[in-house]
Structure formats: C-alpha cells, structure tokens
Design an enzyme around this catalytic site. Sequence first.
Site, mmCIF file in Angstrom:
data_model
loop_
_atom_site.group_PDB
_atom_site.id
_atom_site.type_symbol
_atom_site.label_atom_id
_atom_site.label_comp_id
_atom_site.label_asym_id
_atom_site.label_seq_id
_atom_site.Cartn_x
_atom_site.Cartn_y
_atom_site.Cartn_z
ATOM 1 N N HIS A 307 36.731 47.148 -28.139
ATOM 2 C CA HIS A 307 35.278 47.143 -28.372
ATOM 3 C C HIS A 307 34.689 45.942 -27.631
ATOM 4 O O HIS A 307 34.578 45.971 -26.415
ATOM 5 C CB HIS A 307 35.062 47.094 -29.886
ATOM 6 C CG HIS A 307 33.665 47.395 -30.345
ATOM 7 N ND1 HIS A 307 32.659 47.764 -29.511
ATOM 8 C CD2 HIS A 307 33.112 47.381 -31.589
ATOM 9 C CE1 HIS A 307 31.557 47.970 -30.212
ATOM 10 N NE2 HIS A 307 31.801 47.737 -31.480
ATOM 11 N N HIS A 346 34.392 55.341 -21.773
ATOM 12 C CA HIS A 346 33.540 55.200 -22.950
ATOM 13 C C HIS A 346 33.609 56.471 -23.774
ATOM 14 O O HIS A 346 33.707 57.559 -23.215
ATOM 15 C CB HIS A 346 32.086 54.938 -22.518
ATOM 16 C CG HIS A 346 31.268 54.340 -23.600
ATOM 17 N ND1 HIS A 346 30.630 55.103 -24.544
ATOM 18 C CD2 HIS A 346 31.017 53.048 -23.918
ATOM 19 C CE1 HIS A 346 30.008 54.296 -25.377
ATOM 20 N NE2 HIS A 346 30.229 53.046 -25.024
ATOM 21 N N ASP A 402 31.129 46.320 -20.344
ATOM 22 C CA ASP A 402 31.967 45.123 -20.290
ATOM 23 C C ASP A 402 32.472 44.797 -18.892
ATOM 24 O O ASP A 402 33.067 43.742 -18.691
ATOM 25 C CB ASP A 402 33.176 45.291 -21.221
ATOM 26 C CG ASP A 402 32.778 45.110 -22.669
ATOM 27 O OD1 ASP A 402 31.900 44.269 -22.914
ATOM 28 O OD2 ASP A 402 33.317 45.810 -23.532
HETATM 29 N N1 ACO Z 1 41.558 53.393 -17.985
HETATM 30 C C1 ACO Z 1 42.328 54.444 -17.662
HETATM 31 N N2 ACO Z 1 42.253 55.630 -18.276
HETATM 32 C C2 ACO Z 1 41.360 55.761 -19.266
HETATM 33 C C3 ACO Z 1 40.524 54.697 -19.640
HETATM 34 C C4 ACO Z 1 40.648 53.485 -18.957
HETATM 35 N N3 ACO Z 1 39.892 52.430 -19.265
HETATM 36 N N4 ACO Z 1 39.736 55.088 -20.653
HETATM 37 C C5 ACO Z 1 40.054 56.349 -20.916
HETATM 38 N N5 ACO Z 1 41.040 56.768 -20.079
HETATM 39 C C6 ACO Z 1 41.655 58.092 -20.050
HETATM 40 C C7 ACO Z 1 42.664 58.201 -21.190
HETATM 41 O O1 ACO Z 1 43.942 57.786 -20.789
HETATM 42 C C8 ACO Z 1 42.585 59.660 -21.521
HETATM 43 O O2 ACO Z 1 43.338 60.360 -20.560
HETATM 44 P P1 ACO Z 1 44.169 61.682 -20.993
HETATM 45 O O3 ACO Z 1 43.129 62.673 -21.409
HETATM 46 O O4 ACO Z 1 44.908 62.034 -19.754
HETATM 47 O O5 ACO Z 1 45.057 61.246 -22.129
HETATM 48 C C9 ACO Z 1 41.106 60.012 -21.291
HETATM 49 O O6 ACO Z 1 40.640 59.063 -20.341
HETATM 50 C C10 ACO Z 1 40.268 59.920 -22.563
HETATM 51 O O7 ACO Z 1 40.481 58.647 -23.137
HETATM 52 P P2 ACO Z 1 40.385 58.300 -24.692
HETATM 53 O O8 ACO Z 1 41.212 57.095 -24.964
HETATM 54 O O9 ACO Z 1 40.658 59.520 -25.495
HETATM 55 O O10 ACO Z 1 38.883 57.907 -24.849
HETATM 56 P P3 ACO Z 1 38.233 57.277 -26.149
HETATM 57 O O11 ACO Z 1 36.868 57.842 -26.219
HETATM 58 O O12 ACO Z 1 39.099 57.416 -27.334
HETATM 59 O O13 ACO Z 1 38.200 55.722 -25.809
HETATM 60 C C11 ACO Z 1 37.595 53.653 -24.926
HETATM 61 C C12 ACO Z 1 37.108 55.063 -25.271
HETATM 62 C C13 ACO Z 1 38.252 53.006 -26.163
HETATM 63 C C14 ACO Z 1 36.400 52.815 -24.528
HETATM 64 C C15 ACO Z 1 38.601 53.752 -23.751
HETATM 65 O O14 ACO Z 1 37.959 54.297 -22.623
HETATM 66 C C16 ACO Z 1 39.228 52.409 -23.422
HETATM 67 O O15 ACO Z 1 40.205 52.020 -24.065
HETATM 68 N N6 ACO Z 1 38.665 51.689 -22.406
HETATM 69 C C17 ACO Z 1 39.176 50.376 -22.067
HETATM 70 C C18 ACO Z 1 38.650 49.327 -23.052
HETATM 71 C C19 ACO Z 1 37.180 49.058 -22.864
HETATM 72 O O16 ACO Z 1 36.683 48.875 -21.762
HETATM 73 N N7 ACO Z 1 36.436 48.994 -24.012
HETATM 74 C C20 ACO Z 1 35.002 48.685 -24.016
HETATM 75 C C21 ACO Z 1 34.228 49.912 -24.346
HETATM 76 S S1 ACO Z 1 32.513 49.607 -24.335
HETATM 77 C C22 ACO Z 1 32.262 48.779 -25.777
HETATM 78 O O17 ACO Z 1 32.872 48.985 -26.787
HETATM 79 C C23 ACO Z 1 31.224 47.750 -25.779
#
Ligand code: ACO
Length: 466
Positions: A307, A346, A402
Amino acid sequence: MGVNADVITDLILEVAKKAREETSFEPEPELTKAVKWPIKSTIGPGLEGAIACESKIGYVHGSKGWLIYRGYDIFDLCAYSSFEEVSYLLLHGKLPNAEQFKIFKKKMNNYRYLNKTLRLLVGFPVENMNAMGALRLGTNLMRQEFTHLDAEEGRPATVDAISSDEDSIAMETTPKGEVHAIYEFKKHKRKKLSKMDQMLEDACGNEACYHLISGVATLAAAITRIKSRHMPIEPDPELSHAANLLYMMNGRRPTPIEERIMDVALILHADHGMNASTFASMVVASTLSDIYFSIGSGIAALNGPLHGGANEQVIIALKEIGDPGNVAAWVDKQLAGKNKIAGFGHRVYKAYDPRARILGALAKLLVEGNKEAEIIYQTAKALEHEMIVRLGSKKNIFPNVDFYSGIAYTCLGIPTEIFIPIFAVSRVSGWTSRVLEYLQNNRIFRPRAMYTGEFNNKYLPIDGRN
Ligand code: ACO
C-alpha cells in the site's frame, strides 16, 4: 530552481490533455442513483468487487484513469486548488466560499500547534522507532490531548494557543546546541456533555477531523526532525499547510515551486476510494470507537509495502538498477522470479494512474540540474517503458502513484523513511471524510469468512497428540 510556480499549472494541464485523449474511446460512466439495499455483487478474494456502502466523496474509474473528488477532476484540483481547499471539499462536500475558507484556515493554523502531544512524544525513543509507528503513537497522544474520555484537563481551545516568543516563554537547547521555543496551550474548561454525546463527539466531531488533518503534518515533521537528532520546529502561521510541512521538516522555508509541488502531492494522495487504509479506518469507526483510533488504524494499514510502502521500495529498486542500461536485465530477473515490481499495477486502475502522470512530470522538473537525481529519473523512465512494453497491454500494468512520488520527495529533501508518513499527512483528509460520511448512516462492518475447516474433531489430551 529558477522557474515560476505557474509552470506547474501548465504541466498539469498538459498531462491532463494527454490523459483525456488516451482514454477518450472508453465510455463515460452513468450517474448512479441511490442504492437499494441489499444488492447483489460478485465478490473476489480480498473483497474485490464487494460494495460496502454508498459514498459521494470520491470516485476512481479504472479504465478511464479518472480520479474524482466530490465531482471535481483531480487534474483540475491539482491545477487550480490547494490542499486546504481540497480537505474542506472532501469533508464538507462543497468548495468553501471566502469566509468559510478563512475560518477553516484559521482552525488549521491553530490545530497545527501540538505542544502537549510533542512534549509527550519526545519522551519516547522516536529516533529508533519505525516512522509510521511513531506517527500512530502521535495520533494516540493527540487523542489524549483532545477527547472527552481521555483528557482530564479539557481539550485546548484553539483560540488560546500561544505562539512561541523567545522573550516570553521557555527555550530548550538541543544536544546539538540549537535553541527552540517550547509553546503552550492555556488550560480550558470543557462543556459538560452526556456520556453518549461525549462518545459521539469524539467519534465524529468536525473539530477532531480538523485537529487530525492539521496535526498529522506537525507530527510527521516532528518525527523527521527527531530522527535526524533535531528538536521539532513550531509552525509558521503565515505559511500554507504544504509550506509548513516542509518548513517544520527541513527548518527552511520552501521556495514557491517546492511549496507548490508539495501541495500538489498532498492533493493527489488525499482520497482514493475504499483502499485498504480507508477501509481499515472505517471498520474501526463503525464500532463507534473514536476518530483518533480510526486514523491510527489507517496509519497501520498504510504502512505495508503493498500500500503506502511501495514508493520507498521504488527508490531502493531504482538505486539497485543504477543506470537505464541495466533495466531490461533487472526486469527479466524480477519477472522470472515472479516478483511484483513496486510502483506498478493497481487493483482498480487498468489505465495509467492519473496521479503518476502528474508526479512523473513534477519529478522531471525537480531533478533538472541534479546529476544523481537525473540518473534515477532516467532509470525510472526506462523501467516504465520496459514494463509497459512487457505488461502494459498484456496485463494492464502501468505506473501507479508510488512510482514517481519517491523521486519528487527526495528532491524536496524528504528522507526515504518519511515517505509513508507524508502519504498519511495527505490521506488523513480522505480517512476523516469517509469516516464522517459513513457514521451518518452507520452499520457495524461484519463480513463473513467461508469456513473451509473441519467439523466433529475429538478433543485429545496433550499426551495423546502426535
Ligand atoms: N509487477 C509485476 N506483475 C504484477 C504487478 C507488478 N507490480 N502487479 C500485478 N502484477 C501481475 C500479477 O503477477 C498478476 O499476474 P497473473 O495474473 O499472471 O498472476 C496480475 O498482474 C494481477 O495482479 P494481482 O496481484 O492479482 O493484483 P492485485 O489487484 O491483487 O494487486 C497491487 C494490486 C497490490 C497494487 C499489485 O499490483 C502490487 O503488488 N503492486 C506492487 C506494489 C505497489 O506498487 N503497491 C502500491 C499500490 S498503489 C497504493 O496502494 C497507494
């Protein structure tokens, strides 16, 4: 940096135009009429898709890349408004008129003084604490100063705040030899309220929200100072909220351009739908626990690397990559290891996050002339390009809020470990607004888990278990 702060407005309007053009093919949403409960929705793990309540505060449209506060587009608010005005808008539903804004800013000014809270806070080993832990502790101490149930002396009357004046009040000398004023609130008798009225006032009073929106900035700045072995600095009533935040952190009044960039960053982070920290605040408030406890929960939830903690991770990653030429190999390695790359992806946005567009443009402006920061920025641009090529159209993965904020904050002199507290300084206006709105029609949150465990297990004494 010899540029005029108006340049920021032009930059924002420029990226806004680009954003609108890129998603113009996506249909606009229709206005939602009042919801008739109960409703049916398809729910995924992590409550994805669940509708928990109605709200008029803010809206995120994932595929258009829209972020709306009370009907206003985030690009317009960033171009023309201020954090104080946006906080008023979120809390009260309308932009203030001149008189309302004057009163609001006066309250913000008064609540920025946290004399008693800071006196208590410096008694803790803040310099060795996690910054968000210290911030959360600070909001508990603010509670002690302000709520009916905890404060014995009565809450401070904001009009009675005495500003420090070197001739009239005590001064303190830090171990480094700096001299700073210690400031006091006059004691104030509180009015008598029934127990239930006290609880309700503590739980959902506007004044407590103003206190928190204003005071969390003072806390974050004081924590920054203490961590660098300096005494907290009291606010300057002549400065805006954004300028005060930078001043109380760095001990130097910011330039107009630094102030404006900080202000825009605060506007951008103020609210974002039912994100984890907002939801955490609302869950706690729904028990009629008070707003200080609710905001403490928001701070705790925001601390996680999924987050608010992602911008810190972005800076660590960009430094590790070191140079734009190393990006492709680094991404190969991360994706092969199935690692998520901080600053991308996201839950809601399936288009480019509008906040990242603005912060990217501001970061570019800030790094100009700073060799080290320029390399970090160029590495970030190369990483953005690589990720969009690989995952943009395939998985709708784009930079999130971010990704560029850490670069901008570093250039503003904010230490990496203070990035998440800065997020909280802004998001506290979304948290308080959403909590107040929810409490107008409160129902305690109580979802269920699908029980997939066993039944009818026989209890065995400890000696009989293997
Ligand atoms: N890098 C690489 N692959 C990613 C990323 C990433 N940052 N984010 C999502 N994916 C991929 C996942 O591996 C998944 O692939 P799959 O379908 O082949 O398994 C697909 O995209 C969907 O990802 P989920 O994890 O299911 O997405 P979710 O909605 O649960 O998570 C989150 C969103 C937590 C923001 C995620 O994208 C993440 O962990 N990002 C990195 C951390 C980050 O930047 N957080 C800040 C978010 S903004 C905020 O809170 C202010």
